[in-house]
Write a protein that holds these residues in place. Structure first.
Motif, PDB file in Angstrom:
ATOM      1  N   VAL A  61       0.837  -1.207   0.000  1.00  0.00           N
ATOM      2  CA  VAL A  61       0.000   0.000   0.000  1.00  0.00           C
ATOM      3  C   VAL A  61       0.873   1.259   0.000  1.00  0.00           C
ATOM      4  O   VAL A  61       1.991   1.231   0.506  1.00  0.00           O
ATOM      5  CB  VAL A  61      -0.929   0.037   1.228  1.00  0.00           C
ATOM      6  CG1 VAL A  61      -1.989  -1.035   1.124  1.00  0.00           C
ATOM      7  CG2 VAL A  61      -0.137  -0.120   2.512  1.00  0.00           C
ATOM      8  N   PRO A  62       0.349   2.338  -0.568  1.00  0.00           N
ATOM      9  CA  PRO A  62       1.109   3.586  -0.549  1.00  0.00           C
ATOM     10  C   PRO A  62       1.200   4.146   0.869  1.00  0.00           C
ATOM     11  O   PRO A  62       0.301   3.910   1.679  1.00  0.00           O
ATOM     12  CB  PRO A  62       0.299   4.548  -1.420  1.00  0.00           C
ATOM     13  CG  PRO A  62      -0.829   3.764  -1.986  1.00  0.00           C
ATOM     14  CD  PRO A  62      -0.958   2.496  -1.222  1.00  0.00           C
ATOM     15  N   THR A  63       2.288   4.869   1.151  1.00  0.00           N
ATOM     16  CA  THR A  63       2.379   5.559   2.436  1.00  0.00           C
ATOM     17  C   THR A  63       1.589   6.869   2.368  1.00  0.00           C
ATOM     18  O   THR A  63       0.845   7.210   3.285  1.00  0.00           O
ATOM     19  CB  THR A  63       3.842   5.853   2.790  1.00  0.00           C
ATOM     20  OG1 THR A  63       4.612   4.675   2.566  1.00  0.00           O
ATOM     21  CG2 THR A  63       3.988   6.280   4.233  1.00  0.00           C
ATOM     22  N   GLU A  64       1.753   7.542   1.251  1.00  0.00           N
ATOM     23  CA  GLU A  64       0.966   8.760   1.014  1.00  0.00           C
ATOM     24  C   GLU A  64       0.539   8.773  -0.439  1.00  0.00           C
ATOM     25  O   GLU A  64       1.101   8.071  -1.272  1.00  0.00           O
ATOM     26  CB  GLU A  64       1.817  10.018   1.288  1.00  0.00           C
ATOM     27  CG  GLU A  64       1.935  10.369   2.753  1.00  0.00           C
ATOM     28  CD  GLU A  64       2.860  11.570   2.959  1.00  0.00           C
ATOM     29  OE1 GLU A  64       2.834  12.498   2.115  1.00  0.00           O
ATOM     30  OE2 GLU A  64       3.606  11.546   3.951  1.00  0.00           O
ATOM     31  N   GLY A  65      -0.430   9.649  -0.762  1.00  0.00           N
ATOM     32  CA  GLY A  65      -0.895   9.742  -2.137  1.00  0.00           C
ATOM     33  C   GLY A  65      -1.874   8.634  -2.450  1.00  0.00           C
ATOM     34  O   GLY A  65      -2.274   7.872  -1.568  1.00  0.00           O
ATOM     35  N   GLU A  66      -2.234   8.527  -3.709  1.00  0.00           N
ATOM     36  CA  GLU A  66      -3.261   7.567  -4.060  1.00  0.00           C
ATOM     37  C   GLU A  66      -2.875   6.737  -5.272  1.00  0.00           C
ATOM     38  O   GLU A  66      -2.204   7.231  -6.181  1.00  0.00           O
ATOM     39  CB  GLU A  66      -4.574   8.305  -4.343  1.00  0.00           C
ATOM     40  CG  GLU A  66      -5.732   7.343  -4.458  1.00  0.00           C
ATOM     41  CD  GLU A  66      -7.082   8.040  -4.481  1.00  0.00           C
ATOM     42  OE1 GLU A  66      -7.238   8.953  -5.310  1.00  0.00           O
ATOM     43  OE2 GLU A  66      -7.948   7.649  -3.678  1.00  0.00           O
ATOM     44  N   ALA A  67      -3.274   5.502  -5.264  1.00  0.00           N
ATOM     45  CA  ALA A  67      -3.136   4.648  -6.443  1.00  0.00           C
ATOM     46  C   ALA A  67      -4.502   4.050  -6.734  1.00  0.00           C
ATOM     47  O   ALA A  67      -4.999   3.244  -5.957  1.00  0.00           O
ATOM     48  CB  ALA A  67      -2.115   3.551  -6.179  1.00  0.00           C
ATOM     49  N   LEU A  68      -5.103   4.505  -7.819  1.00  0.00           N
ATOM     50  CA  LEU A  68      -6.407   3.973  -8.217  1.00  0.00           C
ATOM     51  C   LEU A  68      -6.171   2.921  -9.276  1.00  0.00           C
ATOM     52  O   LEU A  68      -5.601   3.210 -10.327  1.00  0.00           O
ATOM     53  CB  LEU A  68      -7.272   5.081  -8.817  1.00  0.00           C
ATOM     54  CG  LEU A  68      -8.141   5.926  -7.898  1.00  0.00           C
ATOM     55  CD1 LEU A  68      -8.856   6.994  -8.727  1.00  0.00           C
ATOM     56  CD2 LEU A  68      -9.158   5.046  -7.175  1.00  0.00           C
ATOM     57  N   VAL A  69      -6.570   1.680  -9.001  1.00  0.00           N
ATOM     58  CA  VAL A  69      -6.407   0.610  -9.973  1.00  0.00           C
ATOM     59  C   VAL A  69      -7.791   0.058 -10.280  1.00  0.00           C
ATOM     60  O   VAL A  69      -8.488  -0.396  -9.370  1.00  0.00           O
ATOM     61  CB  VAL A  69      -5.478  -0.493  -9.428  1.00  0.00           C
ATOM     62  CG1 VAL A  69      -5.385  -1.652 -10.409  1.00  0.00           C
ATOM     63  CG2 VAL A  69      -4.101   0.072  -9.145  1.00  0.00           C
ATOM     64  N   LEU A  70      -8.185   0.159 -11.539  1.00  0.00           N
ATOM     65  CA  LEU A  70      -9.518  -0.283 -11.950  1.00  0.00           C
ATOM     66  C   LEU A  70     -10.594   0.310 -11.037  1.00  0.00           C
ATOM     67  O   LEU A  70     -11.510  -0.379 -10.593  1.00  0.00           O
ATOM     68  CB  LEU A  70      -9.590  -1.813 -11.940  1.00  0.00           C
ATOM     69  CG  LEU A  70      -8.613  -2.473 -12.915  1.00  0.00           C
ATOM     70  CD1 LEU A  70      -8.342  -3.909 -12.537  1.00  0.00           C
ATOM     71  CD2 LEU A  70      -9.138  -2.392 -14.341  1.00  0.00           C
TER      72      LEU A  70
END
Ligand SMILES: Nc1ncnc2c1ncn2[C@@H]1O[C@H](COP(=O)(O)OP(=O)(O)OP(=O)(O)O)[C@@H](O)[C@H]1O
Ligand SMILES: [Mg+2]
Lengths: 235, 391
Positions: A61-70
């Protein structure tokens, strides 16, 4: 027609605890991937390729920020939801193949379908199709220890592709292969990318892989250094 | 869950020799536990049957002063039969026995004995009492094989018997050993001499009196009678249950050790496979398993040893156990010296409950032992596991 975005990463930071301190592996990454890309994360050892790929694959998982996958925000998924995302939409290919050694080629490729509870009638055809794509229909009953490295990696590709996922993540898929085998599996993946519209993201520093990429994302010290689109994969 | 079983099965079979070693050790526990418990049950049955056939019949009335552990009570513990016993005694459904103390002098040694007067025509006990009726120059007597051994008396031997009659007067006569019987009930053998009841009554000056009265059937409801204490078959065989329980407790240690060995092997296998198969664990997670599901898979894999062991145990255990039940287990030592009701050959008795409970206990234990190390997976970081990073 514009291809739709399937991954959107914004201001992503990943830190690992290192004793009392923290080590920042990814610093402020923002990237977007659209459906059907054949892209690679390129960079020297330690630049954060695997770390980023793992986050996209919901293994981390990210520590900060965002990762949008599908459409799903990786940092906010429960472990169950993350497992479901991987099960349904993501295929992984690893440097060391990671096949189940005591299972036959057929059973290895069948595995993701068993997880998806696909009825046996449909399953058989899907497994045979996937083995056909990688040219291994004659090795159905073999077990991984009886296969060459190139054949093992082709089984791994078949396993990643059998459920026709939207996304395939390949971490150094050619690192253990010779040139001939590398080209063979890259061609296989390129064909599958073209025919099934599957998005491929590689992590690599292998020139052979790089020569096939349609998009090259250079990472350096956890940052995006350069993002080159070589050939549009819109047709 | 079905998938977990399928995978676990493939993984186990794929692991080859290690799996089979564990399975064989476990299957051994199954067979040995079932066999030992079967022997204990068989012994319990045998001891109770033998007691019934040789000593207690369907139950007894004891003279209120009678205490089998205190021979000095014997001078007091006799009385004429109550009137309500007489019809059954006449019909052979009840047998009075008069008991007294005496001494015999085999080869010049003196030996304290208990003399039992018994009806030669009785059919409640398997004792070969009919020979007590023979017309001989001395009083016909029978003894058990243990007694024969300690006194070195053989059939046809004469020996002097000395006793005290009801008035306290000593008297002596010769008895002739007319028969030696084999019973596995020490209480009626060691130190016991049997002669005809009427003879003993005459010698004791106690016509019509008895110390205990044994009845044939335990199904007829019995009442207490003044001066006599009712001892039911259950009460009289309780000591057998207690003895078996004591012996079983000792055996539990053996099962414990057997199970412990098997469980150590399984635990070790689990710890090792979790350590060695980190990459595989990571792969399962990458393919869409949750860590909890992987814990489940490894637990099923471990506990499946018990399932395989049950099949292996059935393959060689069923014929063995069946053969044992038929042929019996002959103890390698002379059991007559054990001083307890144990036959030389025991026939194990198995019940479905015994088999089911053994399988259940072993399976549950195996599952717990498989689960404990597997919990570690739940704390594994999937990316570390994938890299096969040692922990
Ligand atoms: N679990 C972790 N704990 C601490 N540091 C980590 C962890 N995982 C990765 N790192 C660090 O993060 C940095 C990036 O690692 P990563 O594995 O992403 O590099 P990479 O680009 O894939 O390198 P390579 O080409 O060698 O595979 C490295 O310096 C690594 O030491
Ligand atoms: Mg890497």
């Amino acid at each position: 027609m514009e291809n739709k975005s399937i991954i959107s990463i914004s201001r992503l930071i990943k830190r690992f605890p290192m004793g009392k301190d923290e080590f920042t592996a990814l610093r402020d990454i923002s990237l977007t991937f659209t459906e059907g890309e054949f892209a690679g994360l390129i960079g020297p050892s330690g630049s954060g390729k695997t770390t980023l790929l793992n986050i996209i694959g919901s293994l981390d998982v990210p520590t900060e920020g965002e990762a949008l996958v599908l459409g799903r925000s990786i940092g906010k998924l429960t472990t169950r939801e993350a497992a479901r995302l991987r099960k349904e939409n993501i295929g992984f290919i690893f440097q060391s193949y990671n096949l189940l050694a005591v299972h036959t080629v057929y059973e290895n490729v069948e595995f993701p379908l068993l997880l998806l509870n696909i009825p046996s009638a449909g399953r058989h055809k899907m497994v045979m199709d996937a083995l056909e794509w990688v040219g291994l229909t004659d090795k159905v009953r073999s077990k991984p220890p009886q296969l060459s490295g190139g054949q093992c990696q082709r089984v791994a590709i078949a396993r990643a592709m059998v459920k026709k996922p939207s996304l395939v993540l390949a971490d150094e898929p050619t690192a253990n292969l010779d040139a001939d085998n590398s080209h063979h599996i890259l061609q296989t993946m390129e064909t599958l990318n073209r025919e099934l519209k599957t998005t491929f993201i590689f992590a690599t520093h292998d020139d052979k892989v790089i020569s096939y990429l349609h998009r090259k994302i250079f990472l350096l010290d956890g940052r995006v250094d350069k993002d080159e689109i070589i050939r549009s994969n819109k047709r | 869950m079905k998938l977990a079983f399928k995978l676990a099965y493939r993984n186990l079979i794929g692991a080859g020799l290690r799996t089979w070693l564990n399975v064989i050790v476990l299957s051994f526990s199954f067979v040995v536990i079932i066999w030992l418990k079967g022997v204990m049950t068989g012994w319990d049955h045998q001891a109770k049957t033998d007691m019934t056939n040789w000593e207690i019949g369907g139950g007894q009335y004891w003279h209120e002063a009678y205490d089998p552990y205190d021979p000095f009570t014997l001078t007091e513990s006799h009385a004429p039969l109550p009137a309500e016993f007489l019809p059954e005694v006449a019909a052979g459904e009840m047998e009075p026995v008069l008991i007294t103390q005496g001494s015999i002098f085999p080869e010049g040694r003196m030996m304290q004995v208990i003399v039992r007067g018994i009806n030669p025509e009785q059919t409640i006990f398997q004792l070969p009492t009919s020979v007590l009726d023979s017309a001989t120059d001395a009083i016909p007597a029978i003894i058990g094989s243990m007694m024969a051994k300690t006194s070195r008396l053989k059939t046809g031997d004469y020996v002097t018997l000395r006793w005290r009659d009801a008035n306290g007067t000593f008297d002596a006569t010769d008895i002739l050993i007319c028969g030696i019987f084999n019973a596995s009930v020490p209480a009626i053998d060691a130190g016991q001499v049997y002669i005809a009841l009427d003879k003993l009554q005459e010698m004791m000056l106690l016509p019509g009196e008895a110390t205990i009265v044994t009845f044939r059937s335990s199904n007829v409801p019995r009442q207490e009678t003044a001066g006599w204490v009712l001892k039911t078959r259950e009460e009289l065989t309780r000591q057998v249950d207690e003895m078996i329980k004591t012996k079983s407790a000792g055996q539990s240690i053996l099962y414990g050790i057997l199970l412990l060995l098997a469980m150590l092997a399984i635990f070790d296998t689990q710890v090792l496979s979790i350590f060695r198969r980190q990459k595989e664990i990571g792969t399962y997670i990458a393919l869409g398993y949750t860590r909890q599901q992987v814990v489940g898979l490894f637990t099923v894999e471990g506990s499946m040893h018990a399932v395989l062991a049950a099949f292996v145990a059935a393959a060689y255990g069923l014929p063995f156990l069946a053969w044992q039940a038929k042929a019996g287990w002959t103890m390698p030592v002379d059991t007559s010296e054990f001083g307890m009701a144990i036959a030389q050959t025991l026939y194990p008795v198995y019940s479905l409950g015994l088999v089911i409970s053994t399988v259940a206990i072993v399976t549950v234990t195996t599952t717990i032992v498989s689960y404990l190390p597997s919990r570690k997976i739940a704390r594994m970081n999937p990316t570390d596991a994938l890299r096969g990073k040692l922990q």
